[in-house]
Design a protein around this motif. Structure first.
Motif, PDB file in Angstrom:
ATOM      1  N   GLY A 105      12.710   9.613  32.640  1.00 62.40           N
ATOM      2  CA  GLY A 105      12.888   8.377  31.896  1.00 62.40           C
ATOM      3  C   GLY A 105      14.109   7.606  32.307  1.00 62.40           C
ATOM      4  O   GLY A 105      14.124   6.386  32.298  1.00 62.40           O
ATOM      5  N   VAL A 106      15.165   8.313  32.688  1.00 59.45           N
ATOM      6  CA  VAL A 106      16.430   7.645  32.960  1.00 59.45           C
ATOM      7  C   VAL A 106      16.810   7.747  34.420  1.00 59.45           C
ATOM      8  O   VAL A 106      17.423   6.863  34.968  1.00 59.45           O
ATOM      9  N   ARG A 107      16.380   8.824  35.062  1.00 60.39           N
ATOM     10  CA  ARG A 107      16.833   9.049  36.414  1.00 60.39           C
ATOM     11  C   ARG A 107      15.956   8.346  37.430  1.00 60.39           C
ATOM     12  O   ARG A 107      15.932   8.671  38.616  1.00 60.39           O
ATOM     13  N   ASN A 108      15.160   7.434  36.960  1.00 62.45           N
ATOM     14  CA  ASN A 108      14.472   6.490  37.815  1.00 62.45           C
ATOM     15  C   ASN A 108      13.440   7.060  38.764  1.00 62.45           C
ATOM     16  O   ASN A 108      13.746   7.435  39.889  1.00 62.45           O
ATOM     17  N   LYS A 109      12.222   7.080  38.255  1.00 62.13           N
ATOM     18  CA  LYS A 109      11.117   7.554  39.073  1.00 62.13           C
ATOM     19  C   LYS A 109      10.856   6.608  40.238  1.00 62.13           C
ATOM     20  O   LYS A 109      10.134   6.956  41.165  1.00 62.13           O
ATOM     21  N   GLU A 125      18.023  -2.796  37.956  1.00 63.91           N
ATOM     22  CA  GLU A 125      18.030  -2.070  36.673  1.00 63.91           C
ATOM     23  C   GLU A 125      17.764  -0.583  36.885  1.00 63.91           C
ATOM     24  O   GLU A 125      18.343   0.274  36.215  1.00 63.91           O
ATOM     25  N   ILE A 126      16.907  -0.264  37.823  1.00 66.58           N
ATOM     26  CA  ILE A 126      16.630   1.139  38.133  1.00 66.58           C
ATOM     27  C   ILE A 126      17.900   1.833  38.627  1.00 66.58           C
ATOM     28  O   ILE A 126      18.217   2.956  38.212  1.00 66.58           O
ATOM     29  N   LEU A 127      18.646   1.159  39.500  1.00 66.48           N
ATOM     30  CA  LEU A 127      19.894   1.735  39.995  1.00 66.48           C
ATOM     31  C   LEU A 127      20.914   1.856  38.867  1.00 66.48           C
ATOM     32  O   LEU A 127      21.656   2.842  38.788  1.00 66.48           O
ATOM     33  N   ASP A 148      28.260   1.240  21.680  1.00 68.60           N
ATOM     34  CA  ASP A 148      29.511   1.978  21.470  1.00 68.60           C
ATOM     35  C   ASP A 148      29.357   3.426  21.928  1.00 68.60           C
ATOM     36  O   ASP A 148      28.399   4.108  21.567  1.00 68.60           O
ATOM     37  N   ARG A 149      30.291   3.885  22.736  1.00 66.43           N
ATOM     38  CA  ARG A 149      30.338   5.222  23.346  1.00 66.43           C
ATOM     39  C   ARG A 149      29.309   5.388  24.464  1.00 66.43           C
ATOM     40  O   ARG A 149      29.241   6.429  25.102  1.00 66.43           O
ATOM     41  N   GLY A 150      28.478   4.341  24.674  1.00 64.24           N
ATOM     42  CA  GLY A 150      27.462   4.427  25.700  1.00 64.24           C
ATOM     43  C   GLY A 150      27.700   3.438  26.825  1.00 64.24           C
ATOM     44  O   GLY A 150      28.840   3.144  27.187  1.00 64.24           O
ATOM     45  N   THR A 151      26.601   2.910  27.373  1.00 66.44           N
ATOM     46  CA  THR A 151      26.654   2.002  28.520  1.00 66.44           C
ATOM     47  C   THR A 151      25.873   0.740  28.206  1.00 66.44           C
ATOM     48  O   THR A 151      24.786   0.817  27.623  1.00 66.44           O
ATOM     49  N   ILE A 152      26.423  -0.407  28.575  1.00 66.21           N
ATOM     50  CA  ILE A 152      25.686  -1.662  28.433  1.00 66.21           C
ATOM     51  C   ILE A 152      25.464  -2.265  29.814  1.00 66.21           C
ATOM     52  O   ILE A 152      26.373  -2.285  30.646  1.00 66.21           O
ATOM     53  N   PHE A 153      24.238  -2.695  30.053  1.00 67.08           N
ATOM     54  CA  PHE A 153      23.849  -3.256  31.344  1.00 67.08           C
ATOM     55  C   PHE A 153      23.529  -4.731  31.168  1.00 67.08           C
ATOM     56  O   PHE A 153      22.557  -5.098  30.496  1.00 67.08           O
ATOM     57  N   LEU A 154      24.374  -5.588  31.733  1.00 62.56           N
ATOM     58  CA  LEU A 154      24.183  -7.038  31.657  1.00 62.56           C
ATOM     59  C   LEU A 154      23.506  -7.515  32.937  1.00 62.56           C
ATOM     60  O   LEU A 154      24.144  -7.697  33.978  1.00 62.56           O
ATOM     61  N   ASP A 155      22.194  -7.679  32.847  1.00 62.59           N
ATOM     62  CA  ASP A 155      21.426  -8.137  34.003  1.00 62.59           C
ATOM     63  C   ASP A 155      21.482  -9.658  34.088  1.00 62.59           C
ATOM     64  O   ASP A 155      21.530 -10.350  33.074  1.00 62.59           O
ATOM     65  N   GLU A 156      21.477 -10.168  35.324  1.00 63.36           N
ATOM     66  CA  GLU A 156      21.573 -11.606  35.583  1.00 63.36           C
ATOM     67  C   GLU A 156      22.791 -12.210  34.880  1.00 63.36           C
ATOM     68  O   GLU A 156      22.706 -13.245  34.205  1.00 63.36           O
ATOM     69  N   ILE A 157      23.938 -11.589  35.068  1.00 64.65           N
ATOM     70  CA  ILE A 157      25.151 -12.051  34.389  1.00 64.65           C
ATOM     71  C   ILE A 157      25.581 -13.426  34.883  1.00 64.65           C
ATOM     72  O   ILE A 157      26.312 -14.146  34.195  1.00 64.65           O
ATOM     73  N   GLY A 167       9.397 -11.234  46.513  1.00 68.00           N
ATOM     74  CA  GLY A 167       9.569 -10.673  45.168  1.00 68.00           C
ATOM     75  C   GLY A 167       9.961  -9.217  45.179  1.00 68.00           C
ATOM     76  O   GLY A 167      10.058  -8.582  44.125  1.00 68.00           O
ATOM     77  N   ASN A 168      10.131  -8.662  46.381  1.00 69.64           N
ATOM     78  CA  ASN A 168      10.605  -7.289  46.586  1.00 69.64           C
ATOM     79  C   ASN A 168       9.717  -6.254  45.894  1.00 69.64           C
ATOM     80  O   ASN A 168       8.502  -6.405  45.881  1.00 69.64           O
ATOM     81  N   VAL A 169      10.328  -5.213  45.331  1.00 69.69           N
ATOM     82  CA  VAL A 169       9.572  -4.084  44.782  1.00 69.69           C
ATOM     83  C   VAL A 169       8.650  -4.530  43.664  1.00 69.69           C
ATOM     84  O   VAL A 169       7.524  -4.048  43.533  1.00 69.69           O
ATOM     85  N   ARG A 170       9.112  -5.466  42.848  1.00 72.47           N
ATOM     86  CA  ARG A 170       8.294  -5.947  41.736  1.00 72.47           C
ATOM     87  C   ARG A 170       7.004  -6.581  42.248  1.00 72.47           C
ATOM     88  O   ARG A 170       5.919  -6.347  41.719  1.00 72.47           O
TER      89      ARG A 170
END
Length: 472
Positions: free
Chosen positions: A142-146, A183-185, A241-250, A363-366
């Motif tokens: 789920g997290v380690r990116n299939k 996002e996968i990375l 909080d205490r985790g990670t936030i991912f700001l895509d297309e910042i 469009g690359n991988v998508r």
């Protein structure tokens, strides 16, 4: 004394185990109801009798208690009753100060019950272990990116850099075209971080309307504005909080919010809209963009101080067209996934794979995944035969008369006034890419045709990629 004797009697009467006590000669002094039940012999018939008599009368096939008396030590063994019940028995002798045996205490339990209990415990252990493995597997999947594929040198280098920066607390900025897998990375970096057990919050800055993005990021107090939740709402930074936030297309974040984000990064305080107090939060930041933030800084459309704050560790994902080795692996991975999803067993034709290699994938991988899913659904037979001509008609194709022709030749455009060494280097790099495409990304086969080592191909392709990045 009477009180203690009564308590001992209660203990024996309520014991799940069979208990009986003998003297040093094996005469039974006392027994409990469980012994009576297991031996199908009343307590009155047992007390006062010698164990050897009961063995000779066939109530047991042997006596563990007599063996303990003989060996003067604790003995455990199996006995069988006249009714065919197997008992696991432990007999322990007690000694006086002179070393003489005063009595022997024997405990017995139905061996079948013990076996069933052991089997149940084994099954439970296996179940717990399986659950642990499933949880670990699901977490990794789920997290380690299939979809994190690293067959090409470019992606292998990215993964190496990610492995280095993942366990740190540094801010990471991912550069790459849309659909390259930023996002996968980001999820991969999160999965190997010290915060992997905490929240991972994804925010697409371009998908949230500008008038709502501040409320989404920082939250709001009740009654802050028309249409707000009456109870107020925590922002995504609070949830991270205490985790990670991912700001895509910042790069799409409005300048006003950039200033507020900078303050959060500098002091770790978040204040909701309409609030008068700040909340202290602790998070790890990962950002991504498909834009040139440095040019945006020059054009005053992105804050310079924020840029330096988020650009601590920049990672550049190469577009799919520069990773021919990855195209084949990703294509087969998507096909396997979609076959399983729809219950098919479809395969690619050679022409289809050649078309994939010769297409530029804007469009690359998508885009690749979307096309494969469409082909899996619409192809009637087992073989997916998507002709090169079909790919040529798609916008962005690099094979349509630009650098590859059906007669096996290829051509490139060069600067007529460039030094010869530079021209030869450019021709070499394009020729290697051409051979890789014809070999469907198989580096070993390309190395055989070119007559060079695999490592040389990886090195030359990587050099070409770096030069193209410098140009851009």
């Amino acid at each position: 004394m009477h009180s203690n004797a009564y308590s001992l009697e209660e203990v024996m009467d309520n014991s799940y185990d069979s208990i009986f006590v003998t003297d040093a000669e094996g005469n039974i002094l006392m027994a409990n109801p469980t012994a009576e039940r297991l031996l199908n012999l009343s307590i009155n018939q047992m007390v006062g009798k010698n164990i050897q008599e009961l063995v000779e009368e066939g109530y047991w096939d042997k006596s563990i208690a007599l063996e303990a008396i003989e060996k003067r030590t604790t003995v455990t063994g199996t006995i069988k009753t006249r009714d065919g019940v197997n008992l696991m028995c432990t007999s322990r002798p007690l000694f006086d100060r002179l070393g003489n045996i005063t009595m022997v205490i024997s405990n017995s339990r139905d061996q079948d019950t013990l076996v069933k209990l052991a089997q149940t415990l084994d099954k439970e252990r296996e179940l717990v272990q399986r659950y642990k493995e499933e949880v670990r597997y699901l977490r990794e999947q789920g997290v380690r990116n299939k979809h994190l594929v690293a067959e090409s040198t470019a992606m292998k280098n990215i993964v190496l850099e990610a492995n280095w920066v993942g366990p740190t607390e540094s801010s990471v900025l991912l550069y790459g075209e849309s659909g390259t897998g930023k996002e996968i990375l980001a999820k991969y970096i999160y999965s190997i971080s010290r915060r992997a057990k905490e929240a991972f919050i994804t925010v697409n800055c371009s998908a949230i309307p500008e008038n709502l993005i501040e409320a989404e990021l920082f939250g709001y107090e009740k009654g802050s504005f028309t249409g707000a939740d009456a109870k107020g709402k925590p922002g995504l930074f609070e949830l991270a909080d205490r985790g990670t936030i991912f700001l895509d297309e910042i790069g799409e974040m409005p300048l006003v919010l950039q200033a507020k984000l900078l303050r959060v990064l500098e002091n770790g305080d978040v204040r909701r809209i309409g609030g008068i107090t700040s909340r202290k939060i602790d998070f790890r930041l990962i950002c991504a963009t498909n834009r040139d933030l440095e040019k945006m800084v020059e054009n005053k459309t992105f804050r310079e101080d924020l840029f330096y704050r988020i650009n601590v560790v920049p990672l550049h994902l190469a577009p799919l067209r520069d990773r021919p080795e990855d195209i084949m692996t990703i294509s087969h991975m998507f096909l396997k996934e979609l076959n399983k999803k729809y219950g098919y067993d479809k395969v690619f034709s050679t022409e289809t794979l050649n078309g994939f290699l010769n297409y530029s994938w804007p469009g690359n991988v998508r885009e690749l995944r979307n096309l494969i899913e469409r082909l899996v659904i619409t192809t009637r037979g087992r073989v997916i035969d998507y002709q090169v001509e079909d790919m040529s008609n798609r916008p962005g194709n690099r094979a349509a008369g630009q650098d590859h022709e059906e007669n096996g030749t290829f051509r490139i455009q060069v600067n007529s006034k460039a030094p010869l060494r530079k021209i030869m280097s450019q021709v070499e790099q394009e020729y290697i890419k051409n051979i890789l495409r014809e070999c469907h990304g198989c580096v070993s086969e390309a190395a055989r045709i070119l007559g060079i080592d695999r490592s040389a191909i990886y090195r030359k392709v990587q050099v070409a990629h770096l030069r193209e990045r410098e140009k851009s």
